[in-house]
Design an enzyme around this catalytic site. Structure first.
Site, PDB file in Angstrom:
ATOM      1  N   SER A  82     -20.345  -6.318  14.568  1.00  0.00           N
ATOM      2  CA  SER A  82     -19.819  -6.603  13.234  1.00  0.00           C
ATOM      3  C   SER A  82     -20.606  -7.661  12.472  1.00  0.00           C
ATOM      4  CB  SER A  82     -18.347  -6.999  13.328  1.00  0.00           C
ATOM      5  OG  SER A  82     -18.161  -8.024  14.268  1.00  0.00           O
ATOM      6  N   LYS A 131     -11.096  -0.191   7.240  1.00  0.00           N
ATOM      7  CA  LYS A 131     -12.483  -0.364   6.798  1.00  0.00           C
ATOM      8  C   LYS A 131     -12.914   0.915   6.076  1.00  0.00           C
ATOM      9  CE  LYS A 131     -13.074  -4.208   9.803  1.00  0.00           C
ATOM     10  NZ  LYS A 131     -13.156  -4.698  11.162  1.00  0.00           N
ATOM     11  N   HIS A 186     -16.706  -0.283  12.891  1.00  0.00           N
ATOM     12  CA  HIS A 186     -17.729  -0.096  11.857  1.00  0.00           C
ATOM     13  C   HIS A 186     -18.496   1.213  12.017  1.00  0.00           C
ATOM     14  CE1 HIS A 186     -16.979  -4.209  10.593  1.00  0.00           C
ATOM     15  NE2 HIS A 186     -16.947  -4.502  11.881  1.00  0.00           N
TER      16      HIS A 186
HETATM   17  C1  LIG Z   1     -12.296  -5.653  11.835  1.00  0.00           C
HETATM   18  C2  LIG Z   1     -12.516  -5.488  13.302  1.00  0.00           C
HETATM   19  C3  LIG Z   1     -11.438  -5.414  14.199  1.00  0.00           C
HETATM   20  C4  LIG Z   1     -10.032  -5.677  13.773  1.00  0.00           C
HETATM   21  O1  LIG Z   1      -9.521  -4.637  13.003  1.00  0.00           O
HETATM   22  P1  LIG Z   1      -8.363  -4.953  11.945  1.00  0.00           P
HETATM   23  O2  LIG Z   1      -7.780  -3.632  11.663  1.00  0.00           O
HETATM   24  O3  LIG Z   1      -9.017  -5.606  10.784  1.00  0.00           O
HETATM   25  O4  LIG Z   1      -7.402  -5.881  12.650  1.00  0.00           O
HETATM   26  C5  LIG Z   1     -11.704  -5.141  15.517  1.00  0.00           C
HETATM   27  N1  LIG Z   1     -12.972  -4.988  15.957  1.00  0.00           N
HETATM   28  C6  LIG Z   1     -14.027  -5.086  15.133  1.00  0.00           C
HETATM   29  C7  LIG Z   1     -15.406  -4.894  15.671  1.00  0.00           C
HETATM   30  C8  LIG Z   1     -13.834  -5.353  13.782  1.00  0.00           C
HETATM   31  O5  LIG Z   1     -14.881  -5.472  12.972  1.00  0.00           O
END
Ligand SMILES: *Cc1c(COP(=O)(O)O)cnc(C)c1O
Length: 386
Positions: free
Chosen positions: A180, A239, A208
């Site tokens: 990330s 996302k 992602h």
């Molecule tokens: C954003 C993210 C999460 C958490 O997801 P949310 O739905 O925002 O709680 C978990 N793992 C990674 C790699 C992320 O980028």
């Protein structure tokens, strides 16, 4: 003042001294490349709304329809009476779309990891975790009470050696698919081969990758054609999917076990059915989203072809996450502030989110960015580095 509150003010002052104090801004417009912040227009390269779906009219309409059909609250945990028809339908759709037998819906990705990892590994078991994994996987591993082995970033020989040396009952490898803060991809076929060889489970965090990688955006498992009964994928829906929530997909048996054991699933209210209802449309838009993915790919190629930093380093990422490493916290935040004065919003990322000395601007591109918008970012950054 009590000693207790003095303790916090000293600690907060220490954060200020290290340029580590985090601040929020209030955004007065929907998620999009152009935002209104404190009455000011800003061009943003911040969000994880990679396909530009968060404010898509079709999804807003689907959410309204979902509210009309199902109201707002789900009223209870899924295991009591909160598991409603849209949740069940979305789980089936996600399983079919990602190519797994079954999927289980969680309220957030953080909760999905925090529930799933301790369901799969506990005392006497061992977890193998990439050093750059997301905080939710790290917290989940700690919560599990399993022995934690952190291997250097994407280091397959270190992972193989740790697996070979372990005598744990059950072994679980956890890794981000797309990291990330770096934007690079884990070597998932090789990691899965090691998992199969050592009879370990593999949980891939596809926050992602889902919606972006693989045919029709089916995610990292489809991108790499991964298949194994020991493979589980965690995908997020806040996302690229433009909504909120997350899911874990895997074999029938593994998902049934997680449903029985994941405490963040059992002891938490189900997400509103209107969100699940709207997400059914979001999955359709992802599936039909080749144009959006092509736009995003064009913006990534444009940024990489035109941004040529001298002192700073653009990390070798092919994904929507394009980190520009500046190094020191104070300089990174100063550059972010100068961009902000010029109407550009790019978040500065500091430790502990990234290793000390590697503070960076985390540029995220999305399908809705135009060529002119990316050109403006590149010109402004080039001017600031001089
Ligand atoms: C954003 C993210 C999460 C958490 O997801 P949310 O739905 O925002 O709680 C978990 N793992 C990674 C790699 C992320 O980028």
């Amino acid at each position: 003042m009590t000693d207790f509150s003095a303790g916090f003010s000293n600690e907060l002052a220490a954060l200020d001294a290290q340029a580590l104090r985090r601040r929020r801004r209030v955004v007065d417009s929907p998620c999009a490349p152009e935002l209104v912040v404190d009455g000011r227009p800003l061009l943003a390269f911040c969000s994880n709304d990679y396909l530009g779906l968060a404010n898509d009219p079709a999804l807003a309409a689907a959410a309204q329809e979902g509210a009309r059909l199902h109201g707002l609250g789900s009223g209870a945990s899924p295991l009591v009476c909160g598991h409603q028809a849209p949740h069940a339908q979305l789980e089936r759709r996600l399983a079919e779309f990602t190519g797994f037998e079954r999927a289980l819906l969680f309220s957030t990705g953080y909760l999905a990891n925090l529930g799933t990892v301790p369901a799969l590994a506990g005392r006497g078991d061992a977890i193998f975790s990439d050093r750059l994994n997301h905080a939710s996987l790290i917290d989940a591993a700690r919560l599990s009470r399993a022995e934690l082995n952190v291997y250097p970033h994407c280091d397959l020989s270190a992972l193989a050696a740790a697996l070979a040396a372990s005598r744990a009952k059950r072994k679980l490898i956890v890794t981000d698919a797309v990291f990330s803060m770096d934007g690079d991809l884990a070597p998932l076929p090789e990691i899965l081969a090691l998992a199969d060889q050592h009879k370990a489970w593999l949980l891939v965090d596809d926050a992602h990758g889902f919606g972006l990688l693989g045919p029709q955006g089916r995610g990292s498992a489809a991108h790499f054609s991964l298949a194994s009964p020991r493979l589980l994928i965690m995908g997020t829906l806040g996302k690229a999917a433009g909504g909120a929530g997350a899911f874990v997909a895997g074999s029938d048996e593994a998902i049934e076990w997680i449903l029985q054991k994941a405490r963040t699933y059992i002891f938490s209210t189900a997400e509103p059915a209107l969100i699940a209802h709207a997400l059914l449309t979001a999955i359709d838009l992802i599936e039909q989203g080749d144009m959006r993915r092509a736009n995003l790919a064009a913006r990534i190629a444009q940024l990489r072809a035109t941004l040529k930093p001298k002192r700073w380093t653009l990390l070798p990422s092919q994904t929507a996450i394009q980190p520009l490493v500046i190094g020191e916290n104070a300089e990174t935040m100063a550059v972010a502030a100068q961009l902000f004065e010029r109407g550009l919003w790019v978040p500065g990322i500091r430790p502990p989110t990234v290793p000390a000395g590697s503070a960076r601007l985390r540029i995220t591109l999305c399908a809705a960015h135009t060529e002119a918008q990316v050109a403006r970012l590149v010109e402004t950054l080039t001017g600031l580095e001089r």
